[in-house]
Write an enzyme that holds these catalytic residues in place. Structure first.
Site, short mmCIF file in Angstrom:
data_model
loop_
_atom_site.label_atom_id
_atom_site.label_comp_id
_atom_site.label_asym_id
_atom_site.label_seq_id
_atom_site.Cartn_x
_atom_site.Cartn_y
_atom_site.Cartn_z
N CYS A 84 35.21 37.08 52.28
CA CYS A 84 34.72 36.95 53.65
C CYS A 84 34.87 38.30 54.35
O CYS A 84 35.86 39.00 54.17
CB CYS A 84 35.44 35.90 54.48
SG CYS A 84 35.35 34.26 53.78
N ARG A 117 31.75 41.34 50.46
CA ARG A 117 32.95 40.51 50.46
C ARG A 117 32.64 39.01 50.40
O ARG A 117 33.55 38.19 50.28
CB ARG A 117 33.78 40.78 51.73
CG ARG A 117 34.23 42.21 51.85
CD ARG A 117 34.98 42.41 53.14
NE ARG A 117 36.20 41.65 53.14
CZ ARG A 117 37.37 42.09 52.69
NH1 ARG A 117 37.46 43.31 52.23
NH2 ARG A 117 38.43 41.32 52.72
N TRP A 158 32.48 33.76 52.00
CA TRP A 158 32.62 33.37 50.59
C TRP A 158 33.36 32.04 50.63
O TRP A 158 34.53 31.98 50.99
CB TRP A 158 33.42 34.42 49.83
CG TRP A 158 33.47 34.18 48.35
CD1 TRP A 158 32.56 34.59 47.42
CD2 TRP A 158 34.48 33.45 47.63
NE1 TRP A 158 32.93 34.18 46.18
CE2 TRP A 158 34.11 33.47 46.27
CE3 TRP A 158 35.64 32.79 47.99
CZ2 TRP A 158 34.86 32.86 45.28
CZ3 TRP A 158 36.40 32.17 47.01
CH2 TRP A 158 36.01 32.22 45.66
N ASN A 190 39.25 34.66 57.67
CA ASN A 190 39.21 35.09 56.28
C ASN A 190 40.54 34.68 55.66
O ASN A 190 41.59 35.09 56.13
CB ASN A 190 39.03 36.62 56.25
CG ASN A 190 39.18 37.19 54.86
OD1 ASN A 190 39.05 36.48 53.87
ND2 ASN A 190 39.45 38.48 54.78
N GLY A 191 40.49 33.82 54.64
CA GLY A 191 41.74 33.37 54.01
C GLY A 191 41.72 31.87 53.79
O GLY A 191 40.66 31.24 53.87
N GLU A 236 35.83 44.58 28.88
CA GLU A 236 35.23 45.04 30.14
C GLU A 236 33.70 45.00 30.05
O GLU A 236 33.02 44.59 31.00
CB GLU A 236 35.75 46.45 30.46
CG GLU A 236 35.13 47.14 31.66
CD GLU A 236 35.33 46.40 32.99
OE1 GLU A 236 36.07 45.42 33.06
OE2 GLU A 236 34.68 46.82 33.96
N LYS A 251 31.30 42.83 32.50
CA LYS A 251 30.19 43.40 33.28
C LYS A 251 28.91 42.62 33.03
O LYS A 251 28.19 42.30 33.97
CB LYS A 251 29.95 44.88 32.93
CG LYS A 251 30.97 45.86 33.38
CD LYS A 251 30.99 46.15 34.86
CE LYS A 251 31.95 45.23 35.58
NZ LYS A 251 33.28 45.62 35.77
N GLU A 277 29.04 39.08 34.75
CA GLU A 277 28.99 38.97 36.21
C GLU A 277 27.68 39.45 36.80
O GLU A 277 27.27 38.98 37.86
CB GLU A 277 30.20 39.62 36.88
CG GLU A 277 30.37 41.09 36.70
CD GLU A 277 31.62 41.62 37.42
OE1 GLU A 277 32.14 40.97 38.32
OE2 GLU A 277 32.07 42.71 37.05
N HIS A 316 38.58 35.07 12.79
CA HIS A 316 39.41 33.88 13.00
C HIS A 316 38.72 32.86 13.91
O HIS A 316 39.37 31.97 14.43
CB HIS A 316 40.76 34.28 13.59
CG HIS A 316 41.52 35.21 12.70
ND1 HIS A 316 42.14 34.79 11.54
CD2 HIS A 316 41.71 36.55 12.77
CE1 HIS A 316 42.70 35.83 10.94
NE2 HIS A 316 42.45 36.91 11.66
N LYS A 373 33.71 40.86 46.43
CA LYS A 373 34.34 42.09 45.96
C LYS A 373 35.85 42.01 45.96
O LYS A 373 36.49 42.37 44.99
CB LYS A 373 33.88 43.25 46.87
CG LYS A 373 34.45 44.60 46.49
CD LYS A 373 33.87 45.08 45.19
CE LYS A 373 34.41 46.42 44.76
NZ LYS A 373 34.11 46.65 43.34
O1 M6R Z 1 40.43 44.94 43.81
P1 M6R Z 1 41.00 44.57 42.46
O2 M6R Z 1 40.91 45.67 41.47
O3 M6R Z 1 42.38 44.03 42.57
O4 M6R Z 1 40.07 43.40 41.95
C1 M6R Z 1 40.33 42.73 40.76
C2 M6R Z 1 39.14 41.91 40.33
O5 M6R Z 1 38.81 40.96 41.30
C3 M6R Z 1 37.91 42.77 40.05
O6 M6R Z 1 38.18 43.76 39.11
C4 M6R Z 1 36.75 41.90 39.55
O7 M6R Z 1 37.06 41.37 38.30
C5 M6R Z 1 35.45 42.69 39.51
N1 M6R Z 1 34.38 41.89 40.00
C6 M6R Z 1 35.07 43.14 38.15
O8 M6R Z 1 33.88 43.85 38.12
#
Ligand code: M6R
Length: 611
Positions: free
Chosen positions: A2, A27, A73, A99-100, A484, A488, A491, A507, A606
């Protein structure tokens, strides 16, 4: 999660808030809304992105000099017009954004329902707002006092911002656990979840701390704690330019941020790495070197992409420093009852510095006597402030929801820290130390070379965009890179992708392999090279389509692969900073080719400031 924006002062509030919401949309973007105060209190809200709110307000009366705005969000209640913020209290006099998460909202709601309150939304926010209204009316106290009383009963995390129709010259805000920045202008004040909506107007900011209340008028800022004691605001000057938060000609922030990596890695090294004198200068490390070099154990705590950086750091620290390392999901660590000793050092890795799980995890560890070292991108963020010491990654604002440049910057910082500790501990030879400093020094130029692959990777993306699943495999330092790469792809393109340690594949996951499955190998030249070639053979034998990230000069893997992406040779310890970049581009182009909004992938936000 948010985004919140508020304004009070001589400007028209609506355009300031609208622009701010667009900057904060990363956000959360399932609905948005504004409340504007000009004699009467007007609340407008809409399901969908901020553009949809903007369109719905064409021709409406948006004239006001005080207002609050929110981009959501969803936590409690599906994305909809009625669950969008701001919410209005039952008597219609108060509007609030939040927010929260209010964890004890159900209990508060029951109490209010018994008093006759009826709720228009499914949100915890409306509950808290009516709780405040109830205290305000029945205790006959001012709104500020009512907020203070209410917050003492609240369990959970919040930033709340309130407008009161009866007090049009005042905005009240409070924070616990979610970020809140105040912009101090001349005769005006701004409020936001981060500085991006503010820097266009002022660079003077105040970061509000947990359990603080801000009472804002156009020309006055009063900060208080929940005990009603005044706190002197600490006004800081922001070191941030507007250009850093704009797309600068790129189609998406994600692409801009991928392309920024030669600069962000350089910035991360600048002033720290001195190749000619073979030194690394990092005050946060140097000033705490006894803690770090005498650590019995290091625990890396993080989430998502930052957790992957922690996994790579595990290999680096164990090899260079000979300290045992564990890597933990913050969300698991915080709820376990982990055994923590005084000699443990916790590395908290986070781009935003506001990830709720990481914050709580390190708070718990700190209570048990661990030393917390933060590796954080956002200056002044919560994790940076909670940590005993730390090093910033200096990657600049990362706005694309998929983390890219923050990841490579984390790798650079963590590697420098490991090198510095290893030097102090004498666990690294002078020759290897100097070699690795040079490798780091050369990384920005090598990344530039990799970015020249962009067009070729765009073509590959066209070829693979209709895949239903993908497998990403790597070994050693490149195993977390495979994780990673898969994250990517998931998402951004919504293709199901799994990352795996290449040798583990036999396995289980090998059962997935057929002629339709793209298998992406991260197979740059390293000490595992012969082994990963065998793994590629195993996939080939089952007709999987091998796409490989390889090092320049590799003559074997191209013969076994359907497609290759070639990166410059590098020491295996530095290789992940390079091998991840083609995977970022691959995911980006597939997401774009499928027509998705890669900067705002569905269901994501984010910074994950709720647990
Ligand atoms: O701000 P942070 O690095 O603590 O965030 C951690 C994850 O939320 C963040 O890396 C998330 O997985 C991303 N969307 C990955 O691209």
């Amino acid at each position: 999660m948010c985004g919140i924006v508020a304004y009070i002062g001589p400007r028209e509030a609506y355009p300031v808030i609208l622009k701010g919401l667009k900057r904060l949309e990363y956000r959360g973007y399932d609905s948005s809304g504004v409340a504007l105060l000009n004699g009467d209190l007007r609340v407008y809200k809409k399901k969908g992105k901020v553009n949809e709110l903007e369109e719905s307000l064409i021709g409406k009366d948006v004239h006001a000099h005080a207002g609050i705005g929110h981009t959501r969000w969803a936590t409690h209640g599906e994305p909809s017009d009625r669950n969008a913020h701001p919410h209005q209290s039952a008597n219609g006099k108060l509007a609030m954004i939040h927010n929260g998460i209010i964890e004890n909202y159900a209990q508060l709601k029951t109490e209010l329902q018994k008093k006759g309150y009826v709720f228009k939304s499914d949100t915890d926010t409306e509950v808290l707002l009516n709780f405040i209204e109830d205290i305000h009316e029945n205790n006959q106290c001012g709104l500020e006092e009512a907020v203070r009383i209410a917050l003492k009963r609240v369990v959970g995390a919040y930033v709340i911002v309130l407008l009161d129709a009866a007090n049009p010259d005042t905005i009240i805000a409070a924070r616990k656990g979610s970020p809140l920045v105040i912009g101090v202008g001349k005769g005006e004040h701004f409020l936001a979840s981060d500085a991006s909506p503010i820097i266009e107007y002022t660079k003077e900011v105040v970061y509000v701390n947990d359990y603080e209340l801000a009472i804002l008028k156009a020309d006055e800022l009063v900060l208080k704690n929940l005990g009603n004691e005044k706190i002197t605001p600490f006004v800081q000057k922001l070191d941030l330019e507007l250009a850093a938060i704009e797309k600068g000609g790129y189609d998406h922030f994600m692409l801009k941020e991928i392309f920024e990596q030669p600069d962000t890695i350089f910035d991360c090294l600048r002033g720290r790495l001195d190749v000619s004198n073979a030194t690394i200068t990092m005050a946060g490390v140097q000033n705490n070197i006894e803690h770090l070099k005498l650590a019995n154990r290091i625990i890396m705590v993080a989430c998502g992409t930052s957790w992957h950086a922690g996994l790579i750091a595990e290999y680096v620290f164990e090899e260079l420093c000979r300290i045992p390392v564990e890597v933990e999901y913050a969300s698991e660590f915080r709820y376990r009852n982990p055994v923590i000793h005084k000699g443990d050092v916790i590395f908290a890795i986070s781009q935003s510095g506001e990830t709720a799980d990481t914050i709580v995890a390190i708070e718990r560890a700190k209570e048990q006597g661990a030393f917390i070292f933060g590796v954080v991108n956002v200056v002044g963020s919560s994790i940076a402030r909670i940590s005993n010491a730390g090093a910033y990654t200096h990657a600049g604002p990362e706005i694309g929801v998929a983390s890219t440049k923050a990841f490579t910057a984390q790798l650079v910082v963590l590697t420098m820290i490991a090198l510095k500790i290893a030097k102090e501990k004498n666990t690294i030879s002078e020759e290897r130390y100097v070699h690795l400093l040079n490798e780091l020094h050369e990384a920005p130029e090598k990344v530039k070379e990799i970015l020249l692959l962009n067009d070729k990777i765009q073509e590959l993306a066209e070829k693979y965009k209709d895949a239903k699943d993908a497998l990403y495999l790597g070994r050693g330092y490149n195993f977390p890179v495979a994780l990673e790469g898969a994250l990517k792809l998931k998402e951004i393109s919504y293709i199901h992708a799994e990352g795996y340690a290449a040798a583990e594949m036999k396995h289980g996951p090998i059962a997935l392999v057929d002629e339709n499955l793209p298998v992406v190998f991260v197979a740059t030249k390293d000490s595992y090279h012969e082994k990963i070639i065998s793994n590629i053979q195993e996939i080939k034998a089952r007709k999987g389509k091998v796409v490989a990230v390889i090092s320049e000069g590799d003559e074997t893997i191209p013969q076994l692969s359907e497609d290759i992406m070639v990166v410059p040779q590098a020491d295996e310890l530095v290789a992940p900073m390079l091998s991840v970049i083609p995977l970022q581009l691959f995911a980006y182009h597939i997401g774009v080719a499928k027509g998705y909004d890669v900067d705002k992938p569905r269901n994501l936000a984010k910074s994950v400031t709720v647990e």
